[in-house]
Scaffold this active site. Structure first.
Site, PDB file in Angstrom:
ATOM      1  CG  ASP A  76      -0.227   0.059   2.547  1.00 25.91           C
ATOM      2  OD1 ASP A  76       1.016  -0.093   2.568  1.00 25.91           O
ATOM      3  OD2 ASP A  76      -0.896   0.232   3.586  1.00 25.91           O
ATOM      4  CG  HIS A  77       3.494   2.554   2.941  1.00 19.73           C
ATOM      5  ND1 HIS A  77       2.413   1.955   3.527  1.00 19.73           N
ATOM      6  CD2 HIS A  77       3.970   3.442   3.849  1.00 19.73           C
ATOM      7  CE1 HIS A  77       2.236   2.451   4.740  1.00 19.73           C
ATOM      8  NE2 HIS A  77       3.161   3.363   4.960  1.00 19.73           N
ATOM      9  CG  ASP A 141       2.014   1.852   9.403  1.00 21.07           C
ATOM     10  OD1 ASP A 141       2.394   2.165   8.265  1.00 21.07           O
ATOM     11  OD2 ASP A 141       1.307   2.592  10.112  1.00 21.07           O
ATOM     12  NE  ARG A 428       2.678  10.001  12.482  1.00 21.46           N
ATOM     13  CZ  ARG A 428       3.031   8.730  12.462  1.00 21.46           C
ATOM     14  NH1 ARG A 428       3.526   8.206  11.351  1.00 21.46           N
ATOM     15  NH2 ARG A 428       2.913   7.971  13.525  1.00 21.46           N
ATOM     16  CB  SER A 622       6.553   6.429  10.476  1.00 18.00           C
ATOM     17  OG  SER A 622       7.912   6.299  10.149  1.00 18.00           O
ATOM     18  NE  ARG A 624       9.361   6.775   8.029  1.00 18.53           N
ATOM     19  CZ  ARG A 624       8.912   7.890   7.441  1.00 18.53           C
ATOM     20  NH1 ARG A 624       9.739   8.783   6.986  1.00 18.53           N
ATOM     21  NH2 ARG A 624       7.613   8.093   7.301  1.00 18.53           N
TER      22      ARG A 624
END
Length: 736
Positions: A76-77, A141, A428, A622, A624
């Site tokens: 999805d990213h 996520d 965000r 996030s 990440r």
């Protein structure tokens, strides 16, 4: 006090239990009574395509044949918004072919569910397919708590923690306190679930939830639909909270009926009994929660938040004054609705209601208006119900069912630079996050408000007081959107993009040697005490530094599987405390300013070890782990901050970086550009003991500064061995 977890382990649990207490207790894997940590066993792991790449590259090093728990991959990213659906999906399938093939091969080899591009945003897909009340789901996520709207405890984790889960290692978290949020009154009119979480953010700020799980209760819960609750738990991540959760009730079961989840519906009575609040808690909440805050729906304003932090709340009546004070434009350049936070059937139906009222009088969107359905199933449903036509007639451009602009995947062509304002129902609004333009002011709000502002083209409009003017000059008062309930609607699950795989070690995972997108990992080296002597200061950061500032998304998402390549974006968004320039620092070897990643790479090549100094809540945002892996790869040994965000702190520990906090926050001012910093006897670091650094200044003076840390014995082993992955690999070789 952390009454809850302590009593769990002493088997002195007070009855009845909060929802958090109940679920954590059911998943406990053990703890040391004197520890600040607990270990829990998750039921499921979910990974999106941007973070999954590095997690899988790490998992491959373990040489295990399959994942230890059910795992799913969600594409999805990596779909960029350029022209809209379906053209953007076609382009993404071509551009990201190598990555998608890698993820699918990994799914087949290790036995993971694979959701193809276009299936939907990870968190909506989890709600539709994997939510089981009382379960514990972890995801790579930060918005994994989205599933808390259905009484599932969702926790966002870093990639190395995902590797642990795939290896069967319990998740280690700080013992959470539980903050009860008492919702009073009834939510109606123009107030929305988004206003509720924005109000929570205004109370807690972006780090006030750190160390807590937010648990909602009270009469106000009854007026919130299940997906509205998910909006609230989703954005609990912005407070720094470990997770957020709602109790189970009829509204929750309406959602499971909507998705035809018979496994849950068959246990309806028992599940509601188990995961709803008992009368004693509702009567005396302060005896059961560590802290309690209250929000009265009957007194709740309509809010937007921004421009550069989600906790900056502005009521609609105060927008003009705020604009004059802070210098942002009230005119908007575009409006966007969607994201994992606000892309449900209810969200879109409420937006469609506003659009329908306008269309009846000939009014359409005044500015570009973009809509992202949360999943392929939702898109099909809103098309069937007629909402998609209403919104496109109104002027909406439909984007692919993916994250898109919310994660910076937007090739914005109408305005590349220059000051402008965006209305968005996202989660965000950090600088440069959505469109890459540092001058873009982004304001967060409900989907219905974002739809209304697409009509007005201006934020300074209060629908409770102001009127629109129709094409024939008449005044129009837009009414609050109808509350479309899902109790009588069935979601037809297509699930066309789902591939359920059994482990097959015959499947080969190939990575081309010349690939820019993917590159096999080499283990980080073990700790060498000499590396902590005579370290240099790469950068001292001023102000907010989120994971977006440390490792930018957008166009850099395509390199998430290549650590060397993506390290070129290190700290591109960080502000230098000495010069106030963005993404630049002083190269001591060359005597000139250069991009931070360029300086870091040269220091690495010259075997110069370095540190980063930062302010509050370093690593907010996030999950990440690239924001931890990039500095580690380029030679960072220590990061010192006034405080750290939860997930990022764990990521740093997992990757073998020493994360310290100032004992005295004023010592931040004692670190300078030319300083030489040494940590002697690093092997003597012990849990609960302070760490001292010797800081030699350019004038010859020396300061000895004291710092705190939160490493336990296991985490110090990660530091010693070079990373948590090295520890796993070492144990695996011992077993073999």
């Amino acid at each position: 006090m952390t009454r809850i977890i302590g009593r769990m382990y002493n088997k002195l649990i007070a009855k009845p239990k909060t929802i958090t207490e109940q679920i954590l207790f059911e998943h406990l894997a053990g703890q040391n009574d004197n520890s600040v940590y607990i270990s829990v066993r998750p039921d499921r792991l979910c990974m999106q395509d941007a973070t999954a790449q590095m997690s899988l590259l790490q998992f491959m090093i373990t040489d295990l044949p399959k994942t230890a728990i059910p795992t799913s991959l969600h594409c999805d990213h990596l779909i960029e918004f350029t022209k809209g659906s379906p053209k953007d999906l076609v382009a993404a399938l071509s551009k990201n072919k190598e990555v998608y093939e890698f993820l699918l091969a990994a799914a087949k080899r290790y036995g993971m569910d694979f959701w193809e591009p276009g299936s939907g945003i990870i968190h909506q897909t989890i709600l539709e397919n994997y939510a089981i009340p009382g379960n514990l789901i972890i995801g790579t996520d930060s918005h994994t708590p989205n599933v808390g709207g259905l009484c599932v405890l969702g926790i966002g984790v870093g990639g190395a923690e995902a590797v642990d889960a795939m290896c069967g290692i319990p998740l280690e978290i700080n013992k959470p306190k539980v903050l009860g949020v008492n919702l009073k009154g009834k939510l109606d009119g123009w107030n929305s679930p988004k206003d509720v979480i924005l109000k929570v953010l205004s109370i807690l700020g972006t780090k006030g939830g750190t160390g807590y799980i937010l648990e909602y209760f009270g009469e106000g819960v009854n007026s919130l639909p299940a997906t509205g609750r998910a909006t609230i738990t989703n954005m609990g991540a912005e407070t720094g909270a470990t997770s957020s959760i709602f109790p189970l009730d009829k509204k929750s079961m309406d959602y499971f009926s909507y998705t035809n989840n018979t496994s849950v519906l068959n246990l309806k009575k028992d599940l509601i009994e188990k995961y709803s609040h008992k009368k004693e808690i509702l009567d005396d909440p302060r005896s059961f929660f560590d802290e309690v805050i209250e929000i009265d729906f009957d007194k709740l304003d309509i809010f937007i938040s921004g421009p550069d932090s989600p906790d900056k709340l502005i009521s609609l009546d105060a927008i003009k004054d705020a604009s004059r004070e802070h210098g942002f434009k009230t005119e908007i350049s575009c409006s966007l609705i969607g994201s994992c936070t606000n892309s449900s059937y209810e969200d879109i139906s409420r937006a469609a209601d506003i659009a329908a009222q306008a269309l009846k009088t000939g009014i359409k969107a005044k500015v570009p208006f973009y809509l992202t359905p949360g999943s392929r199933n939702i898109k099909n449903l809103i098309e069937k119900e007629g909402y998609l036509k209403t919104l496109t007639d109104f002027g909406a451009k439909i984007l692919e069912t993916a994250c898109g602009p919310c994660v910076g995947m937007w090739n914005r062509t109408d305005l590349k630079q220059g000051k402008n304002t965006i209305a968005a129902s996202y989660n965000r609004n950090f600088r440069k996050r959505i469109d890459g333009n540092i001058e873009t002011d982004v304001f967060l709000m409900s989907p219905e408000l974002a739809t209304l502002f697409a009509i007005t083209g201006n934020l300074s409009f209060n629908p409770e007081k102001d009127f629109l003017t129709t094409p024939n000059g008449k005044k129009l008062k837009i009414q609050p959107p109808k509350n479309y309930e899902i109790s009588d609607i069935k979601l037809t699950k297509v699930n066309k993009g789902l591939a359920i795989n059994l482990p097959d070690k015959k499947v080969e995972i190939s990575i081309p040697n010349n690939s820019d997108r993917l590159k096999k990992l080499k283990p980080f080296p073990k700790l060498n005490p000499k590396d902590f002597i005579n370290m240099r200061l790469l950068i001292k950061i001023k102000g907010k530094c989120t994971t977006d500032h440390i490792s930018k998304a957008g166009e850099w998402l395509q390199y998430r599987g290549n650590l060397d390549k993506i390290s070129g974006n290190l700290l591109l968004g960080a502000q230098n405390a000495f010069t106030e320039k963005i993404g630049m620092t002083f190269n001591l070897l060359r005597g000139e300013e250069q991009p931070i990643s360029t300086v870091a790479r040269e220091y690495k090549n010259k075997k110069i070890n370095w540190i980063i100094v930062a302010e509050e809540n370093y690593g907010e945002g996030s999950s990440r782990e690239h924001a931890a892996m990039e500095p580690r790869y380029l030679g960072c040994k220590v990061i010192i901050a006034k405080s750290f965000a939860r997930i990022h702190l764990t990521n740093l520990k997992k990757q073998g970086i020493l994360a310290l906090t100032f004992k005295n926050k004023d010592d931040y001012e004692k670190l300078y550009r030319e300083d030489v910093i040494s940590l002697e006897m690093i092997e003597d670091i012990k849990p609960g003991k302070t760490v001292k650094l010797k800081v030699k200044h350019s004038d010859g003076n020396v300061d000895k500064l004291e710092f705190d840390h939160t490493y336990n014995e296991q985490q110090l082993q990660w530091l010693t061995e070079g990373s948590s992955l090295n520890v796993i690999s070492k144990k695996q070789k011992t077993r073999d």
